[in-house]
Write a protein that holds these residues in place. Structure first.
Motif, mmCIF file in Angstrom:
data_model
loop_
_atom_site.group_PDB
_atom_site.id
_atom_site.type_symbol
_atom_site.label_atom_id
_atom_site.label_comp_id
_atom_site.label_asym_id
_atom_site.label_seq_id
_atom_site.Cartn_x
_atom_site.Cartn_y
_atom_site.Cartn_z
ATOM 1 N N SER A 136 0.683 -1.331 0.055
ATOM 2 C CA SER A 136 0.142 0.244 -0.022
ATOM 3 C C SER A 136 0.956 1.181 -0.136
ATOM 4 N N GLU A 137 0.259 2.482 -0.150
ATOM 5 C CA GLU A 137 1.201 3.602 -0.097
ATOM 6 C C GLU A 137 2.023 3.829 1.085
ATOM 7 N N SER B 188 -4.966 1.539 -8.804
ATOM 8 C CA SER B 188 -4.500 2.808 -8.462
ATOM 9 C C SER B 188 -3.121 2.776 -8.220
ATOM 10 N N SER C 259 3.817 4.761 -4.198
ATOM 11 C CA SER C 259 3.595 6.245 -3.886
ATOM 12 C C SER C 259 2.104 6.441 -3.823
ATOM 13 N N GLN C 260 1.462 5.406 -4.252
ATOM 14 C CA GLN C 260 -0.104 5.520 -4.106
ATOM 15 C C GLN C 260 -0.615 4.160 -4.584
ATOM 16 N N GLY C 261 -1.786 3.872 -4.155
ATOM 17 C CA GLY C 261 -2.519 2.665 -4.290
ATOM 18 C C GLY C 261 -2.184 1.439 -3.559
ATOM 19 N N THR D 40 -5.751 9.867 -1.719
ATOM 20 C CA THR D 40 -4.293 10.371 -1.913
ATOM 21 C C THR D 40 -4.252 11.818 -1.725
ATOM 22 N N SER D 41 -3.123 12.387 -1.297
ATOM 23 C CA SER D 41 -2.976 13.740 -0.758
ATOM 24 C C SER D 41 -3.202 14.619 -1.993
ATOM 25 N N ASP D 42 -3.549 14.408 -3.057
ATOM 26 C CA ASP D 42 -4.188 15.293 -4.287
ATOM 27 C C ASP D 42 -5.725 15.062 -4.099
ATOM 28 N N ARG D 43 -6.079 14.026 -4.120
ATOM 29 C CA ARG D 43 -7.721 13.924 -4.312
ATOM 30 C C ARG D 43 -8.403 14.294 -2.952
ATOM 31 N N ASN E 270 5.226 11.012 1.022
ATOM 32 C CA ASN E 270 5.505 12.193 0.329
ATOM 33 C C ASN E 270 6.499 13.161 0.980
#
Length: 944
Positions: free
Chosen positions: A169-170, A185, A227-229, A468-471, A669
C-alpha cells in the motif's frame, strides 16, 4: 535477472517447480503461481517459507566481507608513530647487544610491551564501536507485509522468499522483485533503479513481449517504493537474484567519507604530529648540544626520548575513542526511543536550530477521536477517548433518542467505517489499530453507537478508489448481502466532498442539496474547525450504474450525510518540550495538512506561537517567490494546508537562511523533505518504510518530546567529545612541555648536578610511554559517558561554521599544559639538591619518580577540570562513576609502578615515602586550583 536454485518444498498444487523460470513479466500469473509453488490468495505456508529461506538464504544484498580479526589486530600497528616505537625498540635492542650490557634489555622490553598493550586497547575500542553500530542497524531493520497461510502478517524483509505474497500500500518499500497479482491505482517510484523521475503506473496485465526494465508494468522491483494505491504481488527473486542485486554485482566498493568532526580531529592529529615531531627534533638537538652527547649509548637514549615524546604527545587513539563515544551516545539515545541511523548525524543533531514537525502523532497523541457529528438535523457529542470503543453518543447532554438524528448519525459513522482501510483489534483488553488513525476513529465511534455496526455488517466490499493527498478523499464500492445491490461510500475533506454532492440525507429521506443546506453544511464545518477539530465529510450513493468496479467518474451526484469532528489530543510532554526547545534557541515550526485555523489553535495551546497568531496556507506559499519564501519562514511558525512540495520549499528556504533543520515526517510524500533536511526524522510507529529509509533518525514513539530530548543528547555528546579533546590535548602538551623545559633548564633544576648519566632527562623514555598508556584511554573513554554538567539547553545552537576546538579552547589547553609542566618540574627541583627551590636531599631516581608521579596525578586532576570549560570541577563531582573507576585504576597502577620492585626495574622508579606522596599529590593539585581560578575569571567576565 539470475535464476535462483530450485526450491525443495513441494508446490501447493503438487506440480513440479521449473528450476529455470522464464521472465515472469511475460508469463501469466497462474503460470507464475504454478512455477513458484505458491497460492495467489493464501500465499505460502509458514513451513514452506521457512524451508525456502533455508535453501535460498536471506533476502539481502551481498555486503563487504567482514574484516577478519587478525587483520583488525594487525591494523593497530599500521601507524607512523607505532613504526617509530618499533624502530626505537630495534635500536634499543641493537645498542644492548653491541655494548654487551648485563641483564635483560629492559627498555626494549617495556617499549614493546606498551606497543602491544596500546594495540589491544585500540582493538577493543574499535570492536565496541563496531558492535554498537551493528546493534543500531538491527533497530532499523526493514519489514514487509505478506500473506502466509491466508494470514496477513509483518515479517522482516530479509526473510522474504520466492513465492511469498506481498501486500503493498502507499508508503511501502518493495523489498524483493515480484510479479503483480492485483493492483488498484498503483503508482511506484522507480527512480532509484531506472532513473525515471515520475511514478510509474503498475497493473497486473501480462506483457505480450519482453520489455525494458522501466516498461515492465506488471513487475515490482526491490528498492522501489509505492507512492499511491494498493496491490498484491508474488515474490520472484530475492537478495542478489533481483534487478538491484544484478547492479550490485557490478559495483565496486565505495570509500566512506569522514564526517566534518572526524576530519577536524584528523587534521588536529596531523597538525600535532608535525608540531611535536619538530619539537622532538629540537629537544634531541638541544640535548646533544647542551649536554655534549658523544657516545653511542647517549645517542640511543636521545633517539628513544625523541620517539617516545612524539608518541606520547600525539593522541593517536583519537579516532577510535571518538567512534566509541559516538556509538555509546547513540545507543543511549536509542534506549530513549531515538534511533540515529548513522553516527555522523549526531554532529548535526546537536546543532539543529529549527525543528519542523507535523502536528498529528508528533505533537499530539495520534489517537484520533470523533467527538462531534453534525448532520442536517442537529449535532451530537461522542464521549470517550483513544481506541477503546467505550463511550456514549449524546444530544444536548442526554442519550441520543431522536429518530431522524439517530438515523443520520448512524449513516455518518457506519458509512465512514465502511469507506475505511483501518483495522481495530483487541488483545487482552488492549485495543490497537492498524492503518490510518483518522480512519480508525470511525471504527471506534461506530462501536459506541448502537446500530452503526449492524449497518456495516450488511455490506461486503467490492472495490475502492484509495485516498491520495491530491484527491483528499476516498471511495469504496460495497454490495448489500441481502439483495446484491451496490452502494458507493465516500469520505474526505468536506469542501471537496460537497462539490460532488447533489443531495443530502435528512432523517430517513433524501432531499436536494439546496444552497441553504449547502451553506448550513459549510457552516457546520467552519464551526468545528474554529473549535480545532479536524473535519471529515461522509457521503454515499447507489452504485447501480457501476460495472462492478469503481472509477473516479462514479464519484458524482453523491448524497451528503454529514461531517465528523475529530480531535487528536496533545501529548502531555509536548508543551514543556517546546518551551525547552525555545529556551535552547531552537525554533519549532508546525507544518501540517490541517485547516489553518485548527493548526493555529493547536500551536497556540502548545505554546508554539503567541495567542492570535495565524497560519500561512499552501495557497499563500504558492504566491511567494524565493525571496518572499525566505522572508516568510523567518517569521512564520505555523504552515497549514500544505502539500509535499511546500514542505520541501520550507526546508530549502530555512537552510538558505542559514538554519540547521530537523524535519519530521511519516508519509511517503514526506520523503523528499526528510532527505533534503539536515536531520530527517521519521516516525517509527506511523511512518512508512520509505520515510524510515530517507530519514537519518527514527522516533520509536512518534513523540515530539523525544526529538527535543535527542537534541539535548546530541549536545551532550558533542560536549563530551570536547571534554576528552580538552583533556587529552592539554595532558599531552603537558608532557611535551615537561620534557622540553626540563632539558633546557636541566642545570637550573639541579638535574645536571645530581646525575652522572650521559644524558640527563626529567623523565625516562619508559615513564613517558607509561603516562600515555595509563592516563589516555581509560579517563578519556569515561568522559564519553559523562552526564550533562553544564546546562546544554541554556545556550544557542552550535553554528555550522563553529569549530570543535576554537581559539579560546586552545588557550585553555596550552594554559593547563604549562601548569602541569611547571608543577612537575617544581617537584623534581624540590627534592633535588642544587636547584632553584630550597635544597633537597634526595637522589635523582627519587626526584624523577616524584616528578613522574606528579605528572600522572596532575593529568588525573585534569580529568575533573576538563568536564567543563566554565563550571567548577566540584559541580556534580561524583556523577560519573566510570570516571572515578578509571581514576582509581590509574592510581593503583601508579602505586604499583613506583613501589613494586619488578616494575621499578622496568620503569626506572624508586620507592617514595608518605611525605613524597603527599608533596606529589599537593603539587599535582595545582592544576585543579589554577583551572578553578581561570574559570572564576571566565564566569565573572560572562556576567559582565
Amino acid at each position: 535477472m539470475d535464476n535462483q536454485a530450485p526450491l525443495d518444498p513441494a508446490p501447493i498444487d503438487g506440480a513440479p517447480i521449473d528450476p529455470c523460470m522464464p521472465d515472469p513479466s511475460v508469463v501469466d500469473v497462474a503460470e507464475v503461481v504454478r512455477l513458484l509453488g505458491t497460492d495467489a490468495t493464501l500465499g505460502l505456508t509458514p513451513k514452506d517459507a521457512a524451508g525456502r529461506l533455508a535453501v535460498d538464504g536471506p533476502n539481502e544484498l551481498n555486503v563487504t566481507a567482514t574484516t577478519p580479526t587478525w587483520r583488525k589486530v594487525l591494523a593497530q600497528f599500521q601507524d607512523p608513530l607505532i613504526y617509530l616505537l618499533l624502530t626505537a625498540t630495534a635500536v634499543s635492542l641493537g645498542a644492548w647487544a653491541i655494548e654487551g650490557t648485563p641483564g635483560l634489555p629492559v627498555d626494549a622490553i617495556v617499549i614493546a610491551a606498551i606497543v602491544v598493550l596500546n594495540a589491544v586497547l585500540g582493538f577493543v575500542q574499535e570492536s565496541k564501536a563496531d558492535n554498537a553500530v551493528a546493534a543500531l542497524a538491527g533497530l532499523t531493520a526493514a519489514s514487509s507485509t505478506v500473506l502466509r497461510g491466508g494470514e496477513l502478517i509483518t515479517v522482516p524483509s530479509r526473510s522474504l522468499v520466492r513465492g511469498d505474497l506481498l501486500a503493498l500500500s502507499e508508503g511501502d518499500s518493495v523489498a524483493a522483485d515480484a510479479r503483480l497479482v492485483s493492483a488498484k491505482s498503483l503508482l511506484v517510484e522507480e527512480a532509484s533503479l531506472t532513473g525515471e523521475s515520475g511514478a510509474v503506473s503498475k497493473e497486473a496485465r501480462t506483457l505480450t513481449e519482453p520489455a525494458a526494465l522501466g516498461e515492465r508494468r506488471d513487475m515490482l522491483f526491490k528498492g522501489t517504493a509505492v507512492s499511491q494505491g494498493v496491490g498484491r504481488a508474488i515474490v520472484t527473486g530475492t537478495g542478489m537474484h533481483t534487478e538491484v542485486g544484478a547492479i550490485a554485482t557490478m559495483l565496486e566498493s565505495t570509500v566512506a567519507h569522514p564526517t566534518p568532526l572526524q576530519s577536524e580531529i584528523s587534521a588536529i592529529g596531523r597538525m600535532l604530529s608535525r608540531v611535536v615531531i619538530a619539537i622532538a627534533v629540537v629537544v634531541m638537538l638541544t640535548i646533544v648540544l647542551v649536554q655534549g652527547v658523544s657516545t653511542p649509548a647517549g645517542f640511543v637514549t636521545v633517539f628513544l626520548l625523541g620517539v617516545s615524546l612524539a608518541v606520547a604527545a600525539v593522541p593517536e587513539g583519537l579516532p577510535a575513542i571518538l567512534s566509541v563515544i559516538l556509538s555509546i551516545g547513540v545507543q543511549r539515545m536509542a534506549r530513549r526511543n531515538a534511533v540515529v541511523k548513522n553516527l555522523k548525524s549526531v554532529e548535526t543533531l546537536g546543532s539543529a536550530s529549527v525543528i519542523c514537525c507535523d502536528k498529528t502523532g508528533t505533537l499530539t497523541r495520534n489517537e484520533m477521536t470523533i467527538q462531534r457529528v453534525l448532520t442536517a438535523s442537529g449535532r451530537v457529542d461522542v464521549t470517550g477517548v483513544g481506541y477503546r470503543p467505550l463511550g456514549d453518543v449524546l444530544h444536548d447532554g442526554e442519550p441520543l433518542t431522536d429518530p431522524a438524528l439517530l438515523a443520520e448519525v448512524q449513516l455518518v459513522l457506519g458509512a465512514g467505517a465502511l469507506a475505511n482501510n483501518a483495522r481495530l483489534t483487541e488483545h487482552d483488553g488492549d485495543w490497537r489499530i492498524q492503518g490510518d488513525p483518522t480512519e480508525a476513529a470511525f471504527l471506534v465511534a461506530a462501536g459506541k453507537l448502537k446500530g452503526a455496526n449492524v449497518n456495516m455488517a450488511r455490506f461486503a466490499r467490492v472495490d475502492e478508489i484509495p485516498f491520495t493527498s491530491d484527491r483528499k478523499m476516498m471511495s469504496t464500492l460495497h454490495q448489500e448481502r441481502s439483495d446484491g445491490s451496490l452502494r458507493i461510500f465516500s469520505k474526505g475533506a468536506p469542501d471537496v466532498l460537497l462539490r460532488l454532492c447533489s443531495k443530502v440525507q435528512v432523517g430517513g429521506v433524501v432531499v436536494p442539496l439546496t444552497d441553504q443546506l449547502r451553506r448550513q453544511a459549510l457552516d457546520d464545518v467552519q464551526e468545528l474547525t474554529e473549535q480545532a477539530y479536524r473535519t471529515l465529510g461522509v457521503a454515499y450513493s447507489r452504485g447501480d450504474e457501476t460495472t462492478g468496479s469503481l472509477a473516479e467518474d462514479d464519484e458524482r451526484d453523491l448524497i451528503y450525510a454529514g461531517v465528523a469532528g475529530i480531535i487528536d489530543p496533545p501529548r502531555a510532554a509536548v508543551k514543556p518540550a517546546i518551551a525547552e526547545a525555545h529556551r535552547a534557541g531552537v525554533r519549532v515550526v508546525m507544518i501540517t495538512g490541517d485547516h489553518p485555523v485548527t493548526a493555529a489553535r493547536i500551536a497556540s495551546d502548545l505554546g508554539l506561537v503567541e495567542p492570535g497568531a495565524t497560519a500561512l496556507s499552501g495557497l499563500e506559499l504558492d504566491r511567494l517567490d524565493e525571496d518572499g519564501m525566505r522572508a516568510a519562514v523567518r517569521t512564520t511558525s505555523v504552515f497549514a494546508r500544505v502539500s509535499p512540495h511546500h514542505k520541501l520549499r520550507i526546508v530549502d528556504a530555512l537552510q538558505t537562511n542559514g538554519d540547521i533543520v530537523a524535519m519530521t515526517g511519516d508519509g511517503v510524500n514526506d520523503a523528499p523533505a526528510l532527505k533534503s533536511a539536515d536531520i530527517g526524522v521519521a516516525m517509527g510507529i506511523t511512518g512508512t518504510e520509505v520515510t524510515r529509509e530517507a530519514a537519518k533518525m527514527i522516533l520509536l514513539d512518534d513523540n515530539f518530546a523525544t526529538i527535543v530530548a535527542a537534541v539535548r543528547a546530541g549536545r551532550v555528546i558533542l560536549d563530551n567529545i570536547k571534554k576528552f579533546l580538552r583533556y587529552l590535548l592539554s595532558s599531552n602538551i603537558g608532557e611535551v612541555l615537561t620534557v622540553f623545559l626540563g632539558v633546557i633548564f636541566a642545570g637550573a633544576l639541579g638535574l645536571t648536578g645530581a646525575s652522572s648519566e650521559t644524558v640527563v632527562l626529567p623523565l625516562l623514555v619508559t615513564q613517558i610511554l607509561w603516562i600515555n598508556l595509563v592516563t589516555d584511554s581509560g579517563p578519556a573513554l569515561a568522559m564519553g559517558v559523562d552526564p550533562e554538567i553544564d546546562d546544554v539547553m541554556a545556550r544557542s545552537p552550535r553554528g555550522p561554521g563553529d569549530r570543535v576546538i576554537d581559539g579560546r579552547m586552545w588557550v585553555g589547553i596550552l594554559y593547563t599544559g604549562l601548569v602541569m609542566a611547571v608543577a612537575t618540574l617544581a617537584t623534581i627541583d624540590l627534592f633535588l639538591p642544587g636547584g632553584l627551590l630550597p635544597a633537597g636531599r634526595d637522589s635523582l631516581a627519587v626526584a624523577r619518580t616524584a616528578g613522574f608521579t606528579t605528572l600522572v596525578f596532575a593529568q588525573l586532576f585534569n580529568t575533573l577540570n576538563a568536564r567543563s570549560a566554565r563550571s567548577t570541577a566540584f559541580h556534580r563531582l561524583f556523577a560519573n562513576r566510570w570516571l572515578w573507576a578509571s581514576l582509581g585504576l590509574a592510581v593503583l597502577l601508579q602505586l604499583a609502578v613506583v613501589e613494586l620492585p619488578l616494575l621499578q626495574t622496568a620503569f626506572g622508579t624508586a620507592s617514595l615515602d608518605v611525605w613524597h606522596w603527599a608533596i606529589c599529590l599537593g603539587m599535582a593539585s595545582l592544576v585543579l586550583w589554577a583551572e578553578e581560578l581561570r574559570k572564576v575569571l571566565v564566569r565573572a567576565l560572562a556576567r559582565r
